[in-house]
Design an enzyme around this catalytic site. Sequence first.
Site, PDB file in Angstrom:
ATOM      1  N   TYR A 148       0.817  -1.207   0.000  1.00  0.00           N
ATOM      2  CA  TYR A 148       0.000   0.000   0.000  1.00  0.00           C
ATOM      3  C   TYR A 148       0.856   1.265   0.000  1.00  0.00           C
ATOM      4  CZ  TYR A 148      -4.301  -2.616   0.835  1.00  0.00           C
ATOM      5  OH  TYR A 148      -5.381  -3.451   0.707  1.00  0.00           O
TER       6      TYR A 148
ATOM      7  N   VAL B  79       1.071 -10.674  -3.972  1.00  0.00           N
ATOM      8  CA  VAL B  79       0.988  -9.239  -3.729  1.00  0.00           C
ATOM      9  C   VAL B  79      -0.474  -8.832  -3.676  1.00  0.00           C
ATOM     10  CG1 VAL B  79       1.352  -6.977  -4.789  1.00  0.00           C
ATOM     11  CG2 VAL B  79       3.228  -8.623  -4.688  1.00  0.00           C
ATOM     12  N   LYS B  80      -0.844  -8.164  -2.598  1.00  0.00           N
ATOM     13  CA  LYS B  80      -2.185  -7.587  -2.494  1.00  0.00           C
ATOM     14  C   LYS B  80      -2.086  -6.098  -2.770  1.00  0.00           C
ATOM     15  CE  LYS B  80      -6.001  -6.535   0.565  1.00  0.00           C
ATOM     16  NZ  LYS B  80      -6.176  -5.643   1.710  1.00  0.00           N
ATOM     17  N   GLN B  81      -2.891  -5.625  -3.721  1.00  0.00           N
ATOM     18  CA  GLN B  81      -2.801  -4.239  -4.140  1.00  0.00           C
ATOM     19  C   GLN B  81      -4.195  -3.695  -4.451  1.00  0.00           C
ATOM     20  OE1 GLN B  81      -1.755  -1.158  -4.068  1.00  0.00           O
ATOM     21  NE2 GLN B  81       0.307  -1.816  -4.757  1.00  0.00           N
TER      22      GLN B  81
END
Length: 350
Positions: A201, A236-238
């Site tokens: 983030y 990956v969390k985006q």
Amino acid sequence: MTDIQSLLGDEATDLLTYTAQGIAKEELVLPGPDFVDRSLAATDRSPRVLRNLQSLFGHGRLAGTGHVSILPVDQGIEHSAASAFAANPRYLDPKNIVELALDGGCNAVASTLGVLGAVSRRYAHRIPFIVKLNHNELLTYPNHYDQIMFGTVEQCFDLGAVGVGATVYFGSEESDRQLQEVSEAFAHAHALGMFTVLWCYLRNPAFKKDGVDYAVSADLTGQANHLGVTIEADIVKQKQPENNGGYPALNFGKTDQRLYDRLATGHPIELTRWQVATCYMGRASLINSGGASAGQGDLAQAVRTAVINKRAGGTGLITGRKAFQRPTQEGIELLHAVQDVYLDADVTVA
């Protein structure tokens, strides 16, 4: 199956038939039933990490597709227990969080050390656990924003987690320290056989200019992704990009005009395709976040996000508040609707 076209409304034709013009799908390492063998078996990940990743891809309604649907519930710390759970207080009980993930057909549940530790002996063998290691607590007054460690990798391992998660606030004053802490934690997790998920983030008030929030621009989020996979985040969390041109608008860093003219033009699939590309062309899995709950319209918004992610070459969605801040059956139906996008063979990679 969910009526995806109806939920997309006027955008249906554009989102479902668009052909990517920037980075071709043939250049990507795309999700699929053999993703772990095809993409990760040649890496430095141990057999234990590969086994745990395969358990993630092999669970829930999306088992065997190479896509994932994850229920994340850490908002009680990241925001507050009141803001997160007043809409549905039953989710103050960790048991109900895990039951929602099970009934919702999710691949995994991601939550805090306390939540998953409270029910680990009952559920760790029934659904993959991802423990979020660090959090931003907002009880300090005045509020400040910093991700700090709330637990250890050993604790995650001992409670039966198959993966660990963490956040880095790229662009913040604390990002260097967070990056170092998370890198060390991820190396330790890999050594113990757990896979890693990084919330990449952006946080800096200077990223907003002239009413535009460039913390969700394709170029800046893509660079955050690229930093995340550099410390060996497996997933990956985006946030899904809403615009582009953060570098030139803010007049900092280095970029290339070809990104804006050719590789990631304004179409939402092109913008998300750049996010996939910055994850080593898809060798690390990109999952987009479902975002806050706005009540009415959540279902359509979640399905739209899933369609863009899938057609861009992404791996799935992590859907929290839209699912648990509503009556339980409605939350299950929303999770199923997201999963239906990835199960629908007519929704193809652009």
